[in-house]
Write an enzyme that holds these catalytic residues in place. Structure first.
Site, PDB file in Angstrom:
ATOM      1  N   GLN A  58      38.118  -0.438  32.577  1.00  0.00           N
ATOM      2  CA  GLN A  58      36.732  -0.562  33.028  1.00  0.00           C
ATOM      3  C   GLN A  58      36.523  -2.001  33.483  1.00  0.00           C
ATOM      4  O   GLN A  58      36.699  -2.939  32.704  1.00  0.00           O
ATOM      5  CB  GLN A  58      35.754  -0.223  31.912  1.00  0.00           C
ATOM      6  CG  GLN A  58      34.306  -0.224  32.370  1.00  0.00           C
ATOM      7  CD  GLN A  58      33.336  -0.020  31.225  1.00  0.00           C
ATOM      8  OE1 GLN A  58      33.274  -0.828  30.303  1.00  0.00           O
ATOM      9  NE2 GLN A  58      32.576   1.062  31.275  1.00  0.00           N
ATOM     10  N   TYR A  92      24.109  -3.665  33.785  1.00  0.00           N
ATOM     11  CA  TYR A  92      25.075  -4.711  34.092  1.00  0.00           C
ATOM     12  C   TYR A  92      24.771  -5.164  35.531  1.00  0.00           C
ATOM     13  O   TYR A  92      23.833  -4.686  36.149  1.00  0.00           O
ATOM     14  CB  TYR A  92      26.492  -4.182  33.947  1.00  0.00           C
ATOM     15  CG  TYR A  92      27.000  -4.142  32.514  1.00  0.00           C
ATOM     16  CD1 TYR A  92      26.189  -3.703  31.460  1.00  0.00           C
ATOM     17  CD2 TYR A  92      28.292  -4.552  32.203  1.00  0.00           C
ATOM     18  CE1 TYR A  92      26.649  -3.668  30.150  1.00  0.00           C
ATOM     19  CE2 TYR A  92      28.772  -4.518  30.892  1.00  0.00           C
ATOM     20  CZ  TYR A  92      27.950  -4.075  29.875  1.00  0.00           C
ATOM     21  OH  TYR A  92      28.417  -4.053  28.583  1.00  0.00           O
ATOM     22  N   ALA A  94      33.131  10.094  23.824  1.00  0.00           N
ATOM     23  CA  ALA A  94      33.178   8.788  23.184  1.00  0.00           C
ATOM     24  C   ALA A  94      33.034   8.902  21.672  1.00  0.00           C
ATOM     25  O   ALA A  94      34.013   8.838  20.935  1.00  0.00           O
ATOM     26  CB  ALA A  94      32.098   7.878  23.774  1.00  0.00           C
TER      27      ALA A  94
END
Length: 399
Positions: free
Chosen positions: A102, A172, A347
């Site tokens: 990532q 982000y 996850a």
């Protein structure tokens, strides 16, 4: 619309890469790096997920620039990090899985106090958790960061990664530019959606130009910031279409929420205020105790909780899509396949049980033990793991 339902456990193509199945271990910041270097514990973390049966595991997160880290211990793409990253990819490949890096820039979510470098945002912005301001990124800053994404793609190839996931979510840097709540610029990066999407599209183009078709490129794109006036589904559909038309990504993973403004919106389930307060320093610790419920809001959990919105992206593009959010069982995987999603990402359920995929394959009625308490989120400072597990997913190796 009726879609042919593929077998989630059959091999599948992701760009130029063939995965052994359609299950991806989603990026969850591991908290297992030291001074920007891979540790034995980080390798063990991903090896256990690979051994547990996923088609691909995702290393989170590898910043493209030193000021783009959320913590100074995180990896960024230095020459010194490369031997450890190669050791990690070789170890994952040894278990038969693929591995993705990532990549991204944390922007206003970065920690300038930890990094000892200014955080960057569309404009000056206060981050409550770090108790600091991000400064407005200049066009020169943005040019540098776009180029840095391309270099990160090349480094990922050198390190043996099969794919990169460009982080375009959670406010982000590229996500903060997409958000009308945060981006109030008057230049070519602000105002219209086309302008606000310029950085995201330039970043994806730089990565594609750098890597060609040697590795797969995915992007993690917000559908909904989870805040009034933020980036929302109607605009996400347009950005997804633009990325498809640009030919810069092989798949999109749809996500939601803002690490900056509403961090619990993505996760659903409990908001562990007491546990968050316990790991924070003052004055953030006191702030969580006094007003934490306003910032760490609680949302009810349900299986496939992002499916409703992701369906609208599915209807708008032909790109392969990765469904995230509440995928915990064979039944939820099968639903995702039937709805036209090519891959699923998991996850928290895998933090609880790294071998869950193998067990579901052996016994399709297997239920996940994850209770969505979200206390794993508070473990990142000492190594991300399920606090209810007898042993963390990185075993007994030292961090």
């Amino acid at each position: 619309m009726n879609f042919p339902k593929p077998d989630v456990f059959a091999p599948a193509k992701l760009g130029p890469v063939t995965l052994r199945n359609r299950v991806i271990k989603a990026a969850t910041y591991e908290g297992l790096t030291r001074n920007g270097q891979v540790t034995d514990a980080l390798i063990d973390f991903h090896v256990r997920h690979a051994r547990g049966g996923v088609g691909m595991t995702t290393v989170a997160y590898c910043a493209v620039a030193p000021e783009g880290r959320t913590d100074r211990r995180q990896i960024h793409w230095t020459d010194g990090a490369m031997p450890g990253l190669r050791e990690l990819t070789d170890a994952v490949h040894g278990e038969g899985a693929a591995v993705s890096a990532q990549i991204g820039h944390a922007g206003p979510v970065a920690n300038p106090k930890s990094n000892k470098l200014p955080a960057l945002a569309p404009g000056r912005h206060f981050h409550a958790t770090t108790q600091s301001f991000a400064k407005a990124a200049t066009p020169a800053d943005l040019d540098r960061i776009v180029e840095a994404h391309g270099r990160a793609g090349k480094k990922a190839i050198e390190a043996g990664f099969d794919a990169v996931e460009i982080h375009m979510g959670h406010n982000y840097l590229t996500s903060s530019f997409l958000s009308p709540k945060i981006n109030h610029r008057k230049d070519e990066y602000g105002g219209s959606l086309e302008n606000r999407a310029r950085l995201a599209r330039d970043v994806a183009r730089a990565v594609r130009d750098a890597v060609g078709d040697r590795i797969a490129i995915t992007a993690k794109l917000n559908m909904d910031d989870g805040v009034p006036g933020g980036f929302w589904l109607d605009e996400a559909i347009k950005v997804a279409r633009w990325l498809e038309a640009d030919g810069t990504v092989d798949a999109l993973q749809m996500t939601a929420g803002s690490s900056l403004l509403n961090p619990m919106y993505l996760f659903k389930g409990d908001a562990p205020l007491r546990e968050f307060a316990a790991v924070m320093k003052q004055p953030v610790k006191l702030g969580i105790k006094l007003v934490g419920r306003r910032f760490l809001k609680e949302y009810p959990y349900e299986d496939l909780y992002l499916l409703k919105d992701a369906r609208q992206i599915r209807a708008a593009v032909d790109l392969p899509l990765i469904l995230l959010g509440g995928v915990t069982t064979k039944a939820t995987m099968d639903t995702a396949m039937a709805e036209g999603f090519e891959f699923v990402a998991m996850a928290r359920a895998l933090l609880r049980e790294p071998d869950l995929i193998n067990r579901i394959k052996d016994e399709p009625a297997t239920e996940s033990l994850c209770i969505h308490c979200n206390k794993c989120m508070t473990a990142i400072y000492g190594g991300t793991h399920c606090v209810l597990s007898a042993e963390p997913a990185w075993g007994s190796a030292s961090a």
